[in-house]
Design an enzyme around this catalytic site. Structure first.
Site, PDB file in Angstrom:
ATOM      1  N   LYS A 175      41.479  47.960  45.633  1.00 14.10           N
ATOM      2  CA  LYS A 175      40.682  46.899  46.247  1.00 14.10           C
ATOM      3  C   LYS A 175      39.755  46.344  45.172  1.00 14.10           C
ATOM      4  CE  LYS A 175      37.642  46.297  50.310  1.00 14.10           C
ATOM      5  NZ  LYS A 175      36.993  47.043  51.414  1.00 14.10           N
ATOM      6  N   ASP A 203      33.110  48.397  63.302  1.00 18.47           N
ATOM      7  CA  ASP A 203      34.123  47.330  63.228  1.00 18.47           C
ATOM      8  C   ASP A 203      35.508  47.882  63.551  1.00 18.47           C
ATOM      9  OD1 ASP A 203      34.987  44.729  62.964  1.00 18.47           O
ATOM     10  OD2 ASP A 203      35.210  44.829  60.783  1.00 18.47           O
ATOM     11  N   GLY A 219      41.079  39.012  51.211  1.00 17.01           N
ATOM     12  CA  GLY A 219      40.091  38.865  52.272  1.00 17.01           C
ATOM     13  C   GLY A 219      38.862  38.181  51.721  1.00 17.01           C
ATOM     14  N   THR A 220      37.838  38.057  52.535  1.00 16.94           N
ATOM     15  CA  THR A 220      36.615  37.408  52.067  1.00 16.94           C
ATOM     16  C   THR A 220      35.960  38.195  50.941  1.00 16.94           C
ATOM     17  OG1 THR A 220      35.381  38.557  53.807  1.00 16.94           O
ATOM     18  CG2 THR A 220      36.129  36.324  54.298  1.00 16.94           C
ATOM     19  N   GLY A 243      37.526  40.004  48.521  1.00 19.48           N
ATOM     20  CA  GLY A 243      38.284  40.071  47.281  1.00 19.48           C
ATOM     21  C   GLY A 243      39.762  40.206  47.562  1.00 19.48           C
ATOM     22  N   LEU A 289      48.863  42.703  47.322  1.00 16.79           N
ATOM     23  CA  LEU A 289      49.127  43.118  48.694  1.00 16.79           C
ATOM     24  C   LEU A 289      48.442  42.207  49.701  1.00 16.79           C
ATOM     25  CD1 LEU A 289      48.720  46.981  48.263  1.00 16.79           C
ATOM     26  CD2 LEU A 289      50.850  45.704  48.498  1.00 16.79           C
ATOM     27  N   GLY A 290      47.282  41.657  49.342  1.00 18.39           N
ATOM     28  CA  GLY A 290      46.581  40.816  50.291  1.00 18.39           C
ATOM     29  C   GLY A 290      45.244  40.337  49.782  1.00 18.39           C
TER      30      GLY A 290
END
Length: 396
Positions: free
Chosen positions: A91, A188, A70-71, A73, A67-68
């Site tokens: 995740k 955030d 990031g920094t 994982g 799915l995607g």
């Protein structure tokens, strides 16, 4: 630059076949291929777990697609083999110590959310399960839709319609109020961390001469995600928090922060949903402060004097209005209420609320309980407020 994602995070992933690996010899690596033998579990040079579609983790999660990334994982869509193939987002944290420790902190927050909100009424994303897979912390969640940022981007940055601005904002405020009541600060908040439950959309013709199609999301139900930076009141508070554009003045001035910094971020987000663009489009502290003064008026003398960051002289911001940066701020920023696109009650109430959220001094900034009582939200239906039991269950 922030990573923008479609489900929990985004970006493409390319598989590189490794000669001589367990993958090449056996076709795939799953629990059936002796996962007790750690030599069979391979990572790439950045610490990401190497996997293929069809691999099964923990004898339970069958990987369907990526799915995607990031920094921290990657996120993969899986079928939960213990729940009739239910789709979940998994995740997978990098096998690197600092990311493992950060994941454990996030899990602690997610477990608190589950304990305090077993029915999911807070609209915070729900963790179903977590486990340590040979150094990779893995966390399972619902599969969600696009973020409100990605939908905005894919819609040519056409702003959301007022009823959707109101509904999305209410849900975000509801989530953050719940966090604050449980002595947490998200730290955030940004459009990338607000995901539609289902981002299916339809084309709407707003004007005959419109150059591009405008898409309207069919269901504006959202969930708040990414609790990796969430901080309990009793925990250490990092000096700098929040993504730049949504960072409050007390954080920039290093005056200490608590829950009110989330309220500032929500004000910036609501502005962006309404206009389609970022309120404070900058990457520099001094320029950021100059933008604030142009839009909101002068920074309070007490805050300026208390700050030790060197941005002020005798309580006034040191800023050259005639420089290139000064010209940029002058041409691209204007007083807050001049951004209103209409003068009816909806627009006035929205900007009144945003202005109270963007109060410089955190001790005078509006609190989440008072935000929820603001007349801007009076037009919400019971269903949109979450009074409908079916909606409380989070059905798309």
């Amino acid at each position: 630059a922030p990573v923008h994602s479609a489900v929990y995070v985004w970006v493409t992933w390319t598989w590189a076949k490794m000669p001589g690996s367990q993958y090449e010899r056996n076709g795939k690596l799953s629990k059936d291929v002796s996962l007790e033998d750690k030599a069979n579990v391979l990572d790439d040079q950045d610490g990401h777990l190497l996997y293929r579609e069809g691999d099964v983790l923990q004898g339970r999660y069958k990987i369907v697609r990526t799915l995607g990334e990031g920094t921290f994982g990657k996120v993969v869509q899986c079928e939960d083999l213990t729940s009739n193939g239910k789709k979940v987002a998994l995740k997978i944290i990098k096998n690197i110590e600092k990311y493992r420790e950060a994941a454990k902190l996030e899990i602690n927050v997610l477990e608190t959310i589950m304990e305090k909100d077993p029915n999911g009424d807070s609209l915070c994303v729900r963790m179903y399960d977590w486990f340590d897979y040979h150094g990779h912390i893995c966390i399972s969640f619902d599969v969600l839709g696009l973020s409100v940022f990605d939908f905005l981007k894919d819609n040519n940055y056409s702003p959301y319609l007022m009823p959707q601005v109101r509904h999305i904002s209410w849900q975000l405020c509801k989530s953050v109020k719940f966090l604050h009541e449980n002595l947490l600060t998200h730290t955030d908040l940004k459009p990338e961390n607000i995901l539609f439950v289902n981002s299916e959309s339809e084309v709407v013709q707003l004007a005959r001469k419109a150059r591009k199609d405008f898409r309207r999301v069919k269901n504006a139900s959202v969930r708040l995600i990414d609790f990796g930076s969430a901080t309990f009141d009793h925990e250490h508070h990092s000096t700098i928090v929040s993504t730049r554009h949504y960072r409050s003045p007390e954080v920039i001035l290093e005056l200490g922060w608590s829950q009110p910094c989330d309220v500032w971020s929500i004000g910036c987000i609501m502005f962006e949903l309404y206009t389609g663009f970022t309120l404070f489009q900058t990457h520099d502290n001094r320029e950021h402060l100059a933008m604030m003064e142009r839009i909101l008026g002068g920074i309070p003398y007490r805050m300026a004097k208390k700050s030790k960051c060197g941005y002020f002289w005798h309580g006034r911001l040191e800023w050259d209005h005639h420089s290139t940066a000064g010209q940029y701020v002058r041409e691209n920023c204007k007083p807050l209420f001049r951004y209103m696109r209409g003068d009816n009650e909806d627009h006035r109430h929205l900007f009144d609320l945003i202005s109270q959220m963007l109060e410089y001094d955190p001790q005078y900034r509006i609190t989440m309980p008072d935000v929820m009582k603001h007349p801007y939200f009076d037009k919400l239906t019971p269903e949109e407020r979450g009074d409908d039991p079916a909606k409380k269950r989070g059905s798309p």
